[in-house]
Write a protein that holds these residues in place. Structure first.
Motif, PDB file in Angstrom:
ATOM      1  N   HIS A  53      40.792  57.869   8.523  1.00 14.11           N
ATOM      2  CA  HIS A  53      39.391  58.301   8.511  1.00 14.11           C
ATOM      3  C   HIS A  53      38.494  57.283   7.814  1.00 14.11           C
ATOM      4  N   TYR A  54      38.955  56.779   6.655  1.00 12.21           N
ATOM      5  CA  TYR A  54      38.120  55.866   5.849  1.00 12.21           C
ATOM      6  C   TYR A  54      38.492  54.391   6.061  1.00 12.21           C
ATOM      7  N   LEU A  55      38.943  54.068   7.257  1.00 15.88           N
ATOM      8  CA  LEU A  55      39.349  52.704   7.629  1.00 15.88           C
ATOM      9  C   LEU A  55      38.364  51.643   7.139  1.00 15.88           C
ATOM     10  N   GLU A  56      37.065  51.899   7.327  1.00 18.06           N
ATOM     11  CA  GLU A  56      36.050  50.874   7.018  1.00 18.06           C
ATOM     12  C   GLU A  56      35.953  50.597   5.511  1.00 18.06           C
ATOM     13  N   HIS A  57      36.477  51.522   4.683  1.00 14.91           N
ATOM     14  CA  HIS A  57      36.365  51.337   3.234  1.00 14.91           C
ATOM     15  C   HIS A  57      37.636  50.771   2.600  1.00 14.91           C
ATOM     16  N   GLU A  58      38.676  50.555   3.409  1.00 17.31           N
ATOM     17  CA  GLU A  58      39.940  50.048   2.864  1.00 17.31           C
ATOM     18  C   GLU A  58      39.683  48.714   2.154  1.00 17.31           C
ATOM     19  N   PRO A  61      36.564  48.721  -3.953  1.00 18.71           N
ATOM     20  CA  PRO A  61      37.024  49.168  -5.284  1.00 18.71           C
ATOM     21  C   PRO A  61      37.172  50.683  -5.396  1.00 18.71           C
ATOM     22  N   PHE A  62      36.386  51.435  -4.643  1.00 20.40           N
ATOM     23  CA  PHE A  62      36.444  52.893  -4.785  1.00 20.40           C
ATOM     24  C   PHE A  62      37.418  53.557  -3.818  1.00 20.40           C
ATOM     25  N   PHE A  63      38.124  52.749  -3.002  1.00 21.12           N
ATOM     26  CA  PHE A  63      38.951  53.320  -1.931  1.00 21.12           C
ATOM     27  C   PHE A  63      40.052  54.240  -2.455  1.00 21.12           C
ATOM     28  N   PHE A  89      22.494  65.761  11.479  1.00 20.30           N
ATOM     29  CA  PHE A  89      23.265  66.233  10.331  1.00 20.30           C
ATOM     30  C   PHE A  89      23.175  65.246   9.174  1.00 20.30           C
ATOM     31  N   ARG A  90      23.098  63.948   9.480  1.00 18.92           N
ATOM     32  CA  ARG A  90      22.927  62.960   8.391  1.00 18.92           C
ATOM     33  C   ARG A  90      21.599  63.211   7.659  1.00 18.92           C
ATOM     34  N   SER A  91      20.571  63.636   8.411  1.00 18.71           N
ATOM     35  CA  SER A  91      19.293  63.971   7.761  1.00 18.71           C
ATOM     36  C   SER A  91      19.434  65.195   6.872  1.00 18.71           C
ATOM     37  N   THR A 116      33.498  61.048 -12.521  1.00 17.41           N
ATOM     38  CA  THR A 116      34.593  60.235 -11.981  1.00 17.41           C
ATOM     39  C   THR A 116      34.043  58.976 -11.319  1.00 17.41           C
ATOM     40  N   PRO A 117      34.897  57.954 -11.083  1.00 14.34           N
ATOM     41  CA  PRO A 117      34.423  56.757 -10.366  1.00 14.34           C
ATOM     42  C   PRO A 117      34.015  57.072  -8.922  1.00 14.34           C
ATOM     43  N   THR A 118      34.632  58.096  -8.335  1.00 11.99           N
ATOM     44  CA  THR A 118      34.292  58.456  -6.957  1.00 11.99           C
ATOM     45  C   THR A 118      33.028  59.309  -6.936  1.00 11.99           C
ATOM     46  N   ILE A 119      32.128  58.988  -6.030  1.00 10.44           N
ATOM     47  CA  ILE A 119      30.906  59.782  -5.886  1.00 10.44           C
ATOM     48  C   ILE A 119      31.273  61.117  -5.237  1.00 10.44           C
ATOM     49  N   LEU A 120      30.965  62.205  -5.914  1.00  8.98           N
ATOM     50  CA  LEU A 120      31.228  63.540  -5.365  1.00  8.98           C
ATOM     51  C   LEU A 120      29.937  64.035  -4.721  1.00  8.98           C
ATOM     52  N   ASN A 121      29.985  64.255  -3.424  1.00  8.42           N
ATOM     53  CA  ASN A 121      28.734  64.581  -2.725  1.00  8.42           C
ATOM     54  C   ASN A 121      28.863  65.637  -1.629  1.00  8.42           C
ATOM     55  N   ILE A 122      29.864  66.507  -1.773  1.00 11.62           N
ATOM     56  CA  ILE A 122      29.983  67.771  -1.031  1.00 11.62           C
ATOM     57  C   ILE A 122      30.350  67.637   0.441  1.00 11.62           C
TER      58      ILE A 122
HETATM   59  P1  IDP Z   1      28.310  58.437   3.252  1.00  8.28           P
HETATM   60  O1  IDP Z   1      29.312  59.551   2.975  1.00  8.28           O
HETATM   61  O2  IDP Z   1      26.982  58.723   2.616  1.00  8.28           O
HETATM   62  O3  IDP Z   1      28.230  58.077   4.709  1.00  8.28           O
HETATM   63  P2  IDP Z   1      29.927  56.026   2.817  1.00  8.28           P
HETATM   64  O4  IDP Z   1      29.324  54.720   2.432  1.00  8.28           O
HETATM   65  O5  IDP Z   1      30.484  56.156   4.209  1.00  8.28           O
HETATM   66  O6  IDP Z   1      28.854  57.154   2.475  1.00  8.28           O
HETATM   67  O7  IDP Z   1      31.095  56.298   1.765  1.00  8.28           O
HETATM   68  C1  IDP Z   1      32.039  57.324   1.975  1.00  8.28           C
HETATM   69  C2  IDP Z   1      32.226  58.089   0.686  1.00  8.28           C
HETATM   70  O8  IDP Z   1      32.829  57.231  -0.288  1.00  8.28           O
HETATM   71  C3  IDP Z   1      30.926  58.556   0.027  1.00  8.28           C
HETATM   72  O9  IDP Z   1      30.426  59.765   0.568  1.00  8.28           O
HETATM   73  C4  IDP Z   1      31.357  58.696  -1.421  1.00  8.28           C
HETATM   74  O10 IDP Z   1      32.074  59.911  -1.633  1.00  8.28           O
HETATM   75  C5  IDP Z   1      32.316  57.514  -1.587  1.00  8.28           C
HETATM   76  N1  IDP Z   1      31.628  56.301  -2.050  1.00  8.28           N
HETATM   77  C6  IDP Z   1      30.842  55.464  -1.325  1.00  8.28           C
HETATM   78  N2  IDP Z   1      30.392  54.435  -2.055  1.00  8.28           N
HETATM   79  C7  IDP Z   1      30.926  54.599  -3.281  1.00  8.28           C
HETATM   80  C8  IDP Z   1      30.843  53.838  -4.501  1.00  8.28           C
HETATM   81  O11 IDP Z   1      30.177  52.793  -4.599  1.00  8.28           O
HETATM   82  N3  IDP Z   1      31.519  54.334  -5.563  1.00  8.28           N
HETATM   83  C9  IDP Z   1      32.261  55.469  -5.505  1.00  8.28           C
HETATM   84  N4  IDP Z   1      32.375  56.207  -4.392  1.00  8.28           N
HETATM   85  C10 IDP Z   1      31.713  55.781  -3.281  1.00  8.28           C
END
Ligand code: IDP
Length: 142
Positions: A53-58, A61-63, A89-91, A116-122
């Motif tokens: 799913h998260y191929l593009e983020h491999e 640093p946050f992967f 939906f992105r809007s 946490t280092p990971t962004i928590l965004n629901i």
């Molecule tokens: P999006 O979910 O708003 O489309 P993406 O850039 O696709 O954002 O990133 C996927 C998920 O990875 C984000 O929703 C967030 O949970 C996490 N993320 C993205 N960038 C960072 C970062 O710089 N630090 C920590 N977590 C991140």
């Protein structure tokens, strides 16, 4: 004449959203906007599924933290249909960081600052028709 652009997108309610009992709230916002829930499932995703799913983020640093967080508990996956639903939906979701996401968006209204280092965004929503097709095939494989 072009045909009506009815699309499908992948919505994920991430572990923080499920744990905070926001599943109903998010699904209600989707339905109130006029989008249709076509399929739903709840699962704790494997690292293997999340790596695809998260191929593009491999390699970013946050992967690793993102995978650990996303596999930490149940996720609700929804196949959502509607006119221009991918962009729409992105809007509804708002930008990645809940602190700066505008009020009125899911992340702006409901997302909290995190430690946490990971962004928590629901939530997650596919960002293009190509991503939607790829991601729906991953999460709703027959
Ligand atoms: P999006 O979910 O708003 O489309 P993406 O850039 O696709 O954002 O990133 C996927 C998920 O990875 C984000 O929703 C967030 O949970 C996490 N993320 C993205 N960038 C960072 C970062 O710089 N630090 C920590 N977590 C991140």
């Amino acid at each position: 004449m072009t045909s009506t652009p009815i699309e499908e997108t992948l919505v994920l309610i991430k572990p923080d959203g499920v744990e905070r009992q926001l599943t109903g709230e998010v699904l209600a916002r989707i339905e109130r906007k006029g989008y249709e829930l076509v399929d739903l499932r709840m699962l704790t995703p494997s690292r293997e599924l999340l790596t695809r799913h998260y191929l593009e983020h491999e390699g970013k640093p946050f992967f690793e933290g993102l995978l650990a967080f996303m596999s930490s508990g149940p996720v609700v996956a929804a196949r959502v249909r509607g006119i221009r639903v991918i962009e729409g939906f992105r809007s509804l979701t708002g930008p990645t960081d809940p602190t700066t996401a505008p009020p009125g968006t899911i992340r702006g209204d409901l997302g909290r600052a995190w430690e946490t280092p990971t962004i928590l965004n629901i939530v997650h929503g596919s960002d293009s028709p190509e991503s939607a097709a790829r991601e729906l095939a991953i999460w709703f494989a027959a």
